[in-house]
Design a protein around this motif. Structure first.
Motif, PDB file in Angstrom:
ATOM      1  N   GLY A  25       0.814  -1.209   0.000  1.00 31.01           N
ATOM      2  CA  GLY A  25       0.000   0.000   0.000  1.00 31.01           C
ATOM      3  C   GLY A  25       0.845   1.255   0.000  1.00 31.01           C
ATOM      4  O   GLY A  25       2.013   1.248   0.437  1.00 31.01           O
ATOM      5  N   LEU A  26       0.276   2.333  -0.502  1.00 26.26           N
ATOM      6  CA  LEU A  26       0.903   3.641  -0.376  1.00 26.26           C
ATOM      7  C   LEU A  26       0.733   4.147   1.056  1.00 26.26           C
ATOM      8  O   LEU A  26      -0.260   3.837   1.718  1.00 26.26           O
ATOM      9  N   PRO A  27       1.673   4.934   1.534  1.00 24.66           N
ATOM     10  CA  PRO A  27       1.511   5.507   2.869  1.00 24.66           C
ATOM     11  C   PRO A  27       0.440   6.589   2.882  1.00 24.66           C
ATOM     12  O   PRO A  27      -0.009   7.059   1.824  1.00 24.66           O
ATOM     13  N   GLY A  28       0.034   6.959   4.082  1.00 28.70           N
ATOM     14  CA  GLY A  28      -0.755   8.172   4.228  1.00 28.70           C
ATOM     15  C   GLY A  28       0.134   9.374   3.979  1.00 28.70           C
ATOM     16  O   GLY A  28       1.338   9.243   3.707  1.00 28.70           O
ATOM     17  N   VAL A  29      -0.444  10.558   4.115  1.00 30.70           N
ATOM     18  CA  VAL A  29       0.308  11.760   3.755  1.00 30.70           C
ATOM     19  C   VAL A  29       0.016  12.892   4.729  1.00 30.70           C
ATOM     20  O   VAL A  29      -1.093  12.990   5.269  1.00 30.70           O
ATOM     21  N   HIS A  30       1.035  13.716   4.962  1.00 27.12           N
ATOM     22  CA  HIS A  30       0.815  15.010   5.624  1.00 27.12           C
ATOM     23  C   HIS A  30       0.972  16.092   4.576  1.00 27.12           C
ATOM     24  O   HIS A  30       2.003  16.182   3.902  1.00 27.12           O
ATOM     25  N   CYS A  31      -0.059  16.896   4.406  1.00 29.50           N
ATOM     26  CA  CYS A  31      -0.069  17.913   3.357  1.00 29.50           C
ATOM     27  C   CYS A  31       0.222  19.282   3.951  1.00 29.50           C
ATOM     28  O   CYS A  31      -0.500  19.738   4.858  1.00 29.50           O
ATOM     29  N   PRO A  32       1.243  19.974   3.473  1.00 30.25           N
ATOM     30  CA  PRO A  32       1.542  21.311   3.995  1.00 30.25           C
ATOM     31  C   PRO A  32       0.517  22.352   3.553  1.00 30.25           C
ATOM     32  O   PRO A  32       0.391  23.402   4.202  1.00 30.25           O
ATOM     33  N   ALA A  33      -0.215  22.081   2.470  1.00 29.72           N
ATOM     34  CA  ALA A  33      -1.175  23.071   1.974  1.00 29.72           C
ATOM     35  C   ALA A  33      -2.418  23.156   2.859  1.00 29.72           C
ATOM     36  O   ALA A  33      -2.876  24.243   3.200  1.00 29.72           O
ATOM     37  N   CYS A  34      -2.987  21.984   3.256  1.00 28.89           N
ATOM     38  CA  CYS A  34      -4.199  21.993   4.090  1.00 28.89           C
ATOM     39  C   CYS A  34      -3.921  21.564   5.525  1.00 28.89           C
ATOM     40  O   CYS A  34      -4.837  21.505   6.349  1.00 28.89           O
ATOM     41  N   ASP A  35      -2.667  21.189   5.814  1.00 29.04           N
ATOM     42  CA  ASP A  35      -2.220  20.787   7.154  1.00 29.04           C
ATOM     43  C   ASP A  35      -2.972  19.568   7.681  1.00 29.04           C
ATOM     44  O   ASP A  35      -3.198  19.415   8.880  1.00 29.04           O
ATOM     45  N   ALA A  36      -3.367  18.677   6.772  1.00 31.16           N
ATOM     46  CA  ALA A  36      -4.076  17.463   7.176  1.00 31.16           C
ATOM     47  C   ALA A  36      -3.162  16.252   7.017  1.00 31.16           C
ATOM     48  O   ALA A  36      -2.338  16.197   6.102  1.00 31.16           O
ATOM     49  N   THR A  37      -3.315  15.294   7.922  1.00 29.85           N
ATOM     50  CA  THR A  37      -2.689  13.987   7.784  1.00 29.85           C
ATOM     51  C   THR A  37      -3.813  12.987   7.556  1.00 29.85           C
ATOM     52  O   THR A  37      -4.710  12.869   8.390  1.00 29.85           O
ATOM     53  N   TRP A  38      -3.753  12.293   6.421  1.00 26.87           N
ATOM     54  CA  TRP A  38      -4.909  11.463   6.081  1.00 26.87           C
ATOM     55  C   TRP A  38      -4.509  10.288   5.204  1.00 26.87           C
ATOM     56  O   TRP A  38      -3.429  10.248   4.627  1.00 26.87           O
ATOM     57  N   SER A  39      -5.432   9.335   5.138  1.00 30.68           N
ATOM     58  CA  SER A  39      -5.238   8.127   4.345  1.00 30.68           C
ATOM     59  C   SER A  39      -6.612   7.559   4.015  1.00 30.68           C
ATOM     60  O   SER A  39      -7.427   7.368   4.913  1.00 30.68           O
ATOM     61  N   ALA A  40      -6.884   7.349   2.745  1.00 30.80           N
ATOM     62  CA  ALA A  40      -8.151   6.748   2.325  1.00 30.80           C
ATOM     63  C   ALA A  40      -7.855   5.764   1.213  1.00 30.80           C
ATOM     64  O   ALA A  40      -7.640   4.586   1.442  1.00 30.80           O
TER      65      ALA A  40
END
Length: 235
Positions: A25-40
């Protein structure tokens, strides 16, 4: 064209249970643009990642900075089936784990739709469009265990704007995350629906598996059970 959402038939009385995860699987991500850490993410059980170097990068669920996530996406992108979309947490390869109990023709396991071999072969004989069964690696501790295949269901359609909240905000332009929960009353956007598939999942809500009337009718005529088909309006 009429469409239906596929849901588990909880009244069927089956005791089957699947405890499994996909091999990679791909990892989840932390996005600097929206400051969210998520995985779907989406599920591609036909995709074999063994040709990819540093395969260990795809074996542990974890969040990564978006630059690392994007690097890993480019490694797997050439292996994807046509029409595939990548999101953080997308899974690849067979389901690996344990299963037990008594199963219907169809089995809902989290966001996966499994099907017994005989049911798959009957549907294939009806020329259902886009039907692709992938072998699982499930271990059974029982006699007369079923042979379950996972259906590879591509993301193809979207919900219509009219069923989304009035304060709807577009997904993040960098990572694609949407903070909108699944609406109670679904309405499909006719302009986004595939014309050559009888089974697909929504691009914007990957947990929603949709089929055409052709798929639903064939399943009912064949006496296949384990799921119910709830009509979906289209606009």
């Amino acid at each position: 064209m009429q469409y239906f959402v596929i849901e588990e038939d909880r009244s069927a009385g089956y005791t089957g249970f699947v405890d499994a995860v996909h091999k990679w699987g791909l990892p989840g991500v932390h996005c600097p643009a929206c400051d969210a850490t998520w995985s779907a993410g989406f599920i591609y059980p036909s995709v074999d990642l063994t040709p990819v170097a540093a395969l260990a990068d795809f074996e542990e669920a974890r969040p990564e900075p978006i630059e690392e996530y994007e690097r890993l996406c480019e490694l797997v992108r050439p292996l994807l089936p046509p029409g595939a979309i990548l999101e953080p947490g997308s899974d690849f390869g067979p389901l690996v784990g344990k299963a037990q109990g008594r199963f219907g023709s169809f089995v809902m396991s989290y966001f996966s739709l499994l099907v017994q071999r005989d049911a798959l072969e009957k549907l294939q004989a009806k020329d259902i469009r886009g039907l692709k069964g992938c072998r699982t690696e499930l271990r059974f501790r029982q006699r007369n265990s079923p042979e379950l295949f996972e259906l590879e269901i591509l993301p193809m359609g979207r919900l219509h704007r009219d069923c989304l909240p009035p304060d709807y905000q577009p997904p993040c332009s960098r990572c694609g995350r949407s903070s909108i929960p699944l609406p109670d009353d679904l309405l499909l956007d006719a302009t986004t629906l595939p014309r050559d598939l009888d089974l697909f999942r929504l691009e914007d809500f990957s947990q929603v598996i949709v089929c055409t009337k052709r798929f639903a009718d064939a399943s009912k005529r064949l006496g296949l059970d384990g799921v119910v088909f709830q009509p979906l309006p289209v606009k």
